[in-house]
Design a protein around this motif. Structure first.
Motif, PDB file in Angstrom:
ATOM      1  N   MET A   1       0.873  -1.194  -0.156  1.00 37.48           N
ATOM      2  CA  MET A   1       0.091  -0.021  -0.103  1.00 37.48           C
ATOM      3  C   MET A   1       0.889   1.358   0.073  1.00 37.48           C
ATOM      4  SD  MET A   1      -3.050   1.149   2.816  1.00 37.48           S
ATOM      5  CE  MET A   1      -2.271   1.209   4.062  1.00 37.48           C
ATOM      6  N   LEU A   2       0.442   2.289  -0.557  1.00 41.10           N
ATOM      7  CA  LEU A   2       1.109   3.616  -0.603  1.00 41.10           C
ATOM      8  C   LEU A   2       0.297   4.596   0.132  1.00 41.10           C
ATOM      9  CD1 LEU A   2       1.987   3.926  -4.504  1.00 41.10           C
ATOM     10  CD2 LEU A   2       3.256   3.208  -2.828  1.00 41.10           C
ATOM     11  N   VAL A   3       1.101   5.223   1.008  1.00 44.90           N
ATOM     12  CA  VAL A   3       0.345   5.997   1.965  1.00 44.90           C
ATOM     13  C   VAL A   3       1.159   7.237   1.970  1.00 44.90           C
ATOM     14  CG1 VAL A   3      -0.013   6.756   4.525  1.00 44.90           C
ATOM     15  CG2 VAL A   3      -0.023   4.093   3.902  1.00 44.90           C
ATOM     16  N   GLY A   4       0.202   8.355   1.293  1.00 48.37           N
ATOM     17  CA  GLY A   4       0.764   9.438   1.251  1.00 48.37           C
ATOM     18  C   GLY A   4       0.703  10.549   2.392  1.00 48.37           C
ATOM     19  N   TYR A   5       1.720  11.723   2.554  1.00 51.90           N
ATOM     20  CA  TYR A   5       1.825  12.409   3.656  1.00 51.90           C
ATOM     21  C   TYR A   5       2.047  13.929   2.805  1.00 51.90           C
ATOM     22  CZ  TYR A   5       3.256  15.437   7.346  1.00 51.90           C
ATOM     23  OH  TYR A   5       3.427  16.283   8.106  1.00 51.90           O
ATOM     24  N   ILE A  19      -1.755  16.762  -2.766  1.00 50.63           N
ATOM     25  CA  ILE A  19      -2.719  15.685  -2.838  1.00 50.63           C
ATOM     26  C   ILE A  19      -3.028  15.372  -3.871  1.00 50.63           C
ATOM     27  CG2 ILE A  19      -5.226  15.450  -2.105  1.00 50.63           C
ATOM     28  CD1 ILE A  19      -4.953  17.407   0.275  1.00 50.63           C
ATOM     29  N   LYS A  20      -3.033  16.391  -4.945  1.00 51.52           N
ATOM     30  CA  LYS A  20      -3.295  15.920  -6.333  1.00 51.52           C
ATOM     31  C   LYS A  20      -2.277  14.812  -6.832  1.00 51.52           C
ATOM     32  CE  LYS A  20      -4.225  17.597 -11.181  1.00 51.52           C
ATOM     33  NZ  LYS A  20      -3.014  17.684 -12.090  1.00 51.52           N
ATOM     34  N   ALA A  21      -1.039  15.312  -6.729  1.00 49.96           N
ATOM     35  CA  ALA A  21       0.311  14.362  -7.092  1.00 49.96           C
ATOM     36  C   ALA A  21       0.368  13.085  -6.269  1.00 49.96           C
ATOM     37  CB  ALA A  21       1.544  15.372  -6.702  1.00 49.96           C
ATOM     38  N   LEU A  22      -0.072  13.111  -4.818  1.00 46.59           N
ATOM     39  CA  LEU A  22      -0.118  11.958  -4.403  1.00 46.59           C
ATOM     40  C   LEU A  22      -1.075  10.871  -4.788  1.00 46.59           C
ATOM     41  CD1 LEU A  22       0.521  13.244  -0.633  1.00 46.59           C
ATOM     42  CD2 LEU A  22       2.023  12.150  -2.090  1.00 46.59           C
ATOM     43  N   LYS A  23      -2.469  11.169  -5.120  1.00 45.07           N
ATOM     44  CA  LYS A  23      -3.345  10.850  -5.657  1.00 45.07           C
ATOM     45  C   LYS A  23      -2.879  10.154  -7.113  1.00 45.07           C
ATOM     46  CE  LYS A  23      -7.541  12.742  -3.495  1.00 45.07           C
ATOM     47  NZ  LYS A  23      -8.464  13.377  -3.379  1.00 45.07           N
ATOM     48  N   GLU A  24      -2.226  10.671  -7.968  1.00 50.02           N
ATOM     49  CA  GLU A  24      -1.776  10.485  -9.162  1.00 50.02           C
ATOM     50  C   GLU A  24      -0.815   9.383  -8.925  1.00 50.02           C
ATOM     51  OE1 GLU A  24      -0.721  14.124 -11.208  1.00 50.02           O
ATOM     52  OE2 GLU A  24      -2.986  14.574 -11.772  1.00 50.02           O
ATOM     53  N   ALA A  25       0.018   9.323  -8.052  1.00 48.67           N
ATOM     54  CA  ALA A  25       1.105   8.485  -7.898  1.00 48.67           C
ATOM     55  C   ALA A  25       0.432   6.921  -6.938  1.00 48.67           C
ATOM     56  CB  ALA A  25       1.986   8.969  -6.708  1.00 48.67           C
ATOM     57  N   GLY A  26      -0.812   7.216  -6.853  1.00 49.78           N
ATOM     58  CA  GLY A  26      -1.292   5.980  -6.508  1.00 49.78           C
ATOM     59  C   GLY A  26      -1.349   5.707  -5.030  1.00 49.78           C
ATOM     60  N   CYS A  27      -1.278   6.629  -4.153  1.00 49.49           N
ATOM     61  CA  CYS A  27      -1.794   6.518  -2.808  1.00 49.49           C
ATOM     62  C   CYS A  27      -2.900   6.146  -2.327  1.00 49.49           C
ATOM     63  CB  CYS A  27      -1.364   7.994  -2.024  1.00 49.49           C
ATOM     64  SG  CYS A  27       0.441   8.169  -2.050  1.00 49.49           S
ATOM     65  N   ASP A  28      -3.161   5.255  -1.508  1.00 44.76           N
ATOM     66  CA  ASP A  28      -4.384   4.562  -1.093  1.00 44.76           C
ATOM     67  C   ASP A  28      -5.056   5.542  -0.072  1.00 44.76           C
ATOM     68  OD1 ASP A  28      -4.233   2.044  -2.660  1.00 44.76           O
ATOM     69  OD2 ASP A  28      -2.655   1.985  -1.430  1.00 44.76           O
ATOM     70  N   LYS A  29      -4.160   6.047   0.900  1.00 45.62           N
ATOM     71  CA  LYS A  29      -4.580   6.807   1.869  1.00 45.62           C
ATOM     72  C   LYS A  29      -3.791   8.227   1.986  1.00 45.62           C
ATOM     73  CE  LYS A  29      -6.437   3.066   4.717  1.00 45.62           C
ATOM     74  NZ  LYS A  29      -6.418   2.602   6.145  1.00 45.62           N
ATOM     75  N   ILE A  30      -4.124   9.331   2.413  1.00 46.61           N
ATOM     76  CA  ILE A  30      -3.185  10.516   2.362  1.00 46.61           C
ATOM     77  C   ILE A  30      -3.583  11.289   3.818  1.00 46.61           C
ATOM     78  CG2 ILE A  30      -2.790  12.752   1.363  1.00 46.61           C
ATOM     79  CD1 ILE A  30      -3.730  11.573  -1.387  1.00 46.61           C
ATOM     80  N   PHE A  31      -2.654  11.420   4.248  1.00 43.70           N
ATOM     81  CA  PHE A  31      -2.690  12.146   5.678  1.00 43.70           C
ATOM     82  C   PHE A  31      -1.835  13.685   5.554  1.00 43.70           C
ATOM     83  CE2 PHE A  31      -2.658   7.886   6.351  1.00 43.70           C
ATOM     84  CZ  PHE A  31      -3.710   7.574   7.589  1.00 43.70           C
ATOM     85  N   THR A  32      -2.266  14.569   5.970  1.00 47.44           N
ATOM     86  CA  THR A  32      -2.068  15.873   5.890  1.00 47.44           C
ATOM     87  C   THR A  32      -1.827  16.514   7.432  1.00 47.44           C
ATOM     88  OG1 THR A  32      -4.360  16.763   5.837  1.00 47.44           O
ATOM     89  CG2 THR A  32      -3.246  16.323   3.846  1.00 47.44           C
ATOM     90  N   ASP A  33      -0.773  17.544   7.417  1.00 43.98           N
ATOM     91  CA  ASP A  33      -0.544  18.530   8.336  1.00 43.98           C
ATOM     92  C   ASP A  33      -0.466  19.883   7.991  1.00 43.98           C
ATOM     93  OD1 ASP A  33      -0.398  16.876  10.869  1.00 43.98           O
ATOM     94  OD2 ASP A  33       1.397  16.256  10.262  1.00 43.98           O
ATOM     95  N   LEU A  50       0.912   5.062  11.897  1.00 40.57           N
ATOM     96  CA  LEU A  50       0.189   4.008  12.667  1.00 40.57           C
ATOM     97  C   LEU A  50      -0.550   3.180  11.402  1.00 40.57           C
ATOM     98  CD1 LEU A  50      -1.481   6.347  15.345  1.00 40.57           C
ATOM     99  CD2 LEU A  50       0.373   4.387  15.490  1.00 40.57           C
ATOM    100  N   VAL A  51      -0.562   3.563  10.380  1.00 45.01           N
ATOM    101  CA  VAL A  51      -1.404   2.854   9.269  1.00 45.01           C
ATOM    102  C   VAL A  51      -0.258   1.903   8.207  1.00 45.01           C
ATOM    103  CG1 VAL A  51      -2.530   3.163   6.910  1.00 45.01           C
ATOM    104  CG2 VAL A  51      -3.257   4.578   8.948  1.00 45.01           C
TER     105      VAL A  51
END
Length: 137
Positions: A1-5, A19-33, A50-51
């Motif tokens: 799984m790919l997890v984006g930050y 977020i757009k770039a992380l989605k295009e890279a195939g991230c299943d979940k994205i977390f932000t700060d 944790l994921v």
């Protein structure tokens, strides 16, 4: 799984590009700060960690989104590696799950160690010079 930050420093900045770039890279979940890079408290990054499981990869848009300094970045990536988790940076095209990505990461690590050694040498030389002038440090 790919997890984006993704991280921005202030609320006036937008996470949209990352977020757009992380989605295009195939991230299943994205977390932000939304936090300055100098801050150690990053709840989104903690949630991402944790994921993540062995065999997964943490993906960031750019290296500076993860690390506060080159040393912090190396420590963070090494902590992931110890858990069997890979790391990818989209802008720098680094993927520690490939041989080329591992090479680039090792070069970064060697440069950081070199920098630490230079600082230590300069500090010691400065202390010796001060002692020679009769000062205690």
């Amino acid at each position: 799984m790919l997890v984006g930050y993704a991280r921005v420093s202030t609320p006036s900045q937008s996470l949209d590009l990352q977020i757009k770039a992380l989605k295009e890279a195939g991230c299943d979940k994205i977390f932000t700060d939304i936090a300055s890079g100098a801050k150690t408290a990053r709840p989104g990054l903690k949630d991402a960690e944790l994921v993540l499981r062995e065999g997964d990869a943490l993906v960031v848009w750019k290296l500076d989104r993860l690390g506060r300094s080159i040393q912090h970045l190396i420590e963070s990536i090494n902590a992931l590696k110890e858990k069997g988790i890979g790391f990818r940076s989209l802008q720098e095209a680094i993927d520690t799950q490939t041989s080329g990505g591992k090479l680039v990461f090792h070069i970064f690590s060697a440069l950081a160690e070199f920098e630490r050694d230079l600082i230590r040498e300069r500090t010691n030389a400065g202390l010796e010079a001060a002692r020679a002038r009769g000062k205690k440090g």
